[in-house]
Design a protein around this motif. Structure first.
Motif, mmCIF file in Angstrom:
data_model
loop_
_atom_site.group_PDB
_atom_site.id
_atom_site.type_symbol
_atom_site.label_atom_id
_atom_site.label_comp_id
_atom_site.label_asym_id
_atom_site.label_seq_id
_atom_site.Cartn_x
_atom_site.Cartn_y
_atom_site.Cartn_z
ATOM 1 N N ARG A 328 -20.004 82.164 38.523
ATOM 2 C CA ARG A 328 -18.555 82.044 38.561
ATOM 3 C C ARG A 328 -17.951 82.119 40.242
ATOM 4 O O ARG A 328 -18.135 83.316 39.917
ATOM 5 N N TRP A 329 -16.528 81.513 40.103
ATOM 6 C CA TRP A 329 -16.023 81.667 40.977
ATOM 7 C C TRP A 329 -14.621 82.548 41.010
ATOM 8 O O TRP A 329 -13.989 80.874 40.363
ATOM 9 N N GLN A 330 -13.547 83.715 40.967
ATOM 10 C CA GLN A 330 -12.489 83.702 40.985
ATOM 11 C C GLN A 330 -11.949 84.004 41.853
ATOM 12 O O GLN A 330 -12.028 84.928 42.510
ATOM 13 N N CYS A 331 -11.248 82.991 42.821
ATOM 14 C CA CYS A 331 -10.665 82.681 44.248
ATOM 15 C C CYS A 331 -9.152 83.675 43.036
ATOM 16 O O CYS A 331 -9.030 82.765 43.277
ATOM 17 N N PRO A 332 -8.693 84.601 44.891
ATOM 18 C CA PRO A 332 -7.181 84.691 44.865
ATOM 19 C C PRO A 332 -6.437 84.242 45.260
ATOM 20 O O PRO A 332 -5.168 84.447 43.791
ATOM 21 N N THR A 333 -6.508 83.281 45.640
ATOM 22 C CA THR A 333 -5.165 82.252 45.664
ATOM 23 C C THR A 333 -5.873 80.586 45.000
ATOM 24 O O THR A 333 -4.666 79.905 44.678
ATOM 25 N N ARG A 334 -6.783 80.558 44.590
ATOM 26 C CA ARG A 334 -7.190 79.028 44.570
ATOM 27 C C ARG A 334 -7.474 79.361 42.256
ATOM 28 O O ARG A 334 -7.407 78.697 41.564
#
Length: 542
Positions: A328-334
């Motif tokens: 999983r990827w939790q991007c600050p901007t996306r």
């Protein structure tokens, strides 16, 4: 030391005579020119170099005026009527100047030959990338055209495989034939180059667009797709083309060539024998992908990735048999970025190797603390599998975490098994020798072949969810699940049905003979911290 004017008259005359003799006998052509361009003194070499001195006064006067204006030494190049080029070194004197000259025609010719060689492809004798970029730059700098230029980039299909199979000599001969076929389809004023490998470029001029470039692309694809006879062998290849019609706002060479490459990439994704025109949306997509790539590369160092684990249940024991690690990827901007969006890009850019290693090490470390001996399944991409350090990375991850090798299960897709050199089989056997188990993921969706199931005995076959999620009225899907389950049973391999979400799907895969299930009906993927409580609570009644 005494200066000439300090010498006695007879001695001064002797020095002057010596200087005159030295001047007249100089090996290099030399002349003393007066203020108005008149020749005051020349040596034989000067007369021989210029073929006489008639008609030189005006030219020499101009040279003398230039040197007087500059107040310093000048270097001139003069082209003579017979085509020779002469270099003149001009030194100012008190009254006029001293000119020494030498024939530089051969040097100029050598430079011209070197410049031509630097712009010529050795193999095909076409222009190369440097020449093509220069020609394109000239067209971009010209004022408006009656018809805008069009740039086509052409790429051959299957050439790399043929080159490796038949050898470089045959591959080179094929490229020369390709170059001739392209040239045969062009107008005299069109520009062609071999950019690299099996990639060519054409600059089409003087044709109405986009009709002209579309017709040319179709013609080239047809021509290049016809059979070739090379060294007694019949060879078939295909071609794709990307086209960009140059607009007035396109003034940068790299921009135009990059646009053509984007169109070529889209044509290749459409399939061999295709051509595509560049569209602004392609550029926007490329920029978007580039931004995503930058964020993706940064995500690993900023610890934006995490793992969740989805349980797998054995239908024989009705108990959890293991978990699959999911990235999983939790991007600050996306925000949350879907793996379907970033995993393909990570594979294209090679970032997947670093990400995959992080996933492997993290999954092993977290799984080592779980109760009991549940297995942990980790996906390994084709790019990661082809990396020469994979076996060492697996050994290191097991050693650092203390996880027993038999608890680790590596999942690979069928595409990994397409390696004709046998390297994939070697890697699989090396991993198996560590005690690691191997699973074949998404079986039936790619390049299915029963041949590799005979060469390597996988521990598990995972049936893709697209076959599992069909309704009861999907006899084809049911038949595939049943066939894979039967195959697994015959070969002594477990079969896992992925994506089981409903009781109906569960009952169906049980009836079809699957040994394990995985999906939302059992549980959604869980963070590592919830694994222990999930195991304590037990799985739902099935």
């Amino acid at each position: 030391m005494r200066y000439p004017h300090e010498l006695p008259p007879q001695r001064r005359q002797a020095v002057a005579d010596l200087a005159l003799d030295t001047f007249l006998e100089m090996g290099r052509a030399a002349a003393i020119v007066g203020t108005h361009g008149e020749l005051r003194l020349v040596n034989d070499a000067f007369t021989e170099l210029f073929g006489g001195v008639d008609g030189l006064t005006a030219r020499l006067a101009k040279i003398n005026a230039d040197v007087a204006a500059s107040g310093g030494r000048l270097i001139h190049e003069v082209t003579l009527p017979d085509g020779r080029t002469v270099g003149l070194e001009v030194t100012p004197l008190e009254q006029g100047c001293l000119i020494t000259g030498f024939d530089i025609s051969r040097r100029q010719q050598r430079r011209a030959r070197e410049a031509q060689l630097a712009r010529t492809d050795d193999l095909t004798q076409l222009g190369n990338r440097l020449l093509f970029q220069e020609q394109l730059a000239e067209r971009l700098a010209e004022p408006g055209h009656a018809y805008p230029p069009a740039l086509l980039t052409i790429d051959l299909g299957r050439f790399k495989a043929l080159n490796e199979t038949l050898g470089r000599k045959t591959g080179d001969a094929l490229l020369r034939l390709v170059a001739k076929r392209i040239c045969s389809a062009l107008a005299d004023h069109d520009v062609i180059a071999r950019l690299e490998g099996d990639k060519f470029a054409v600059l089409q001029l003087g044709q109405p667009q986009p009709q002209g470039s579309a017709a040319l692309a179709a013609r080239l694809i047809d021509l290049l797709g016809r059979a070739y006879l090379v060294d007694g062998q019949l060879i078939n290849i295909s071609a794709c083309a990307g086209i960009v019609v140059v607009t007035p706002d396109m003034i940068d060479v790299e921009q135009v060539m990059s646009s053509a490459d984007l169109a070529l990439s889209r044509a290749k994704s459409d399939g061999q024998g295709s051509y595509r025109f560049f569209e602004a949306a392609m550029d926007e997509k490329m920029r978007s992908c580039r931004k995503l790539e930058i964020d993706l590369r940064r995500a690993l160092s900023l610890r934006e990735f995490s793992l969740v684990y989805q349980p797998q249940v054995s239908l024989h024991t009705s108990a959890v048999s293991g978990f699959e690690a999911l990235l999983r990827w939790q991007c600050p901007t996306r925000g949350a970025v879907s793996p379907l969006d970033f995993i393909p890009l990570a594979e294209q850019t090679g970032v997947i190797t670093s990400i995959g290693e992080w996933v492997l090490r993290t999954a092993c470390r977290e799984a080592a603390s779980w109760p009991n001996d549940h297995s942990i399944a980790v996906n390994v991409s084709g790019v990661q599998f082809a990396h020469p350090n994979l076996v060492k990375v697996v050994m290191s991850a097991l050693a650092e975490s203390g996880l027993a090798p038999q608890r680790l299960e590596l999942e690979i897709t069928e595409s990994v098994m397409l390696d004709d050199q046998g390297q994939s089989l070697t890697v699989l056997n090396n991993l198996r020798s560590l005690g690691v188990r191997m699973a074949l993921d998404d079986f039936g969706t790619g390049y299915s072949s029963l041949g590799y199931l005979r060469r390597f005995s996988f521990d598990k076959i995972k049936i893709d969810q697209s076959f599992v999620r069909g309704t009861a009225h999907d006899p084809a899907g049911q038949a595939i699940v049943r066939a894979i389950s039967s195959l697994g049973q015959s070969l002594g391999m477990k079969t896992v049905a992925e994506g089981v979400e409903t009781r109906e799907q569960f009952d169906r895969v049980v009836a079809d003979g699957c040994t394990d299930v995985q999906g939302y009906l059992i549980s959604r993927p869980l963070p590592a911290g919830q694994i222990a409580s999930f195991l304590d609570d037990g799985i739902p009644q099935l």
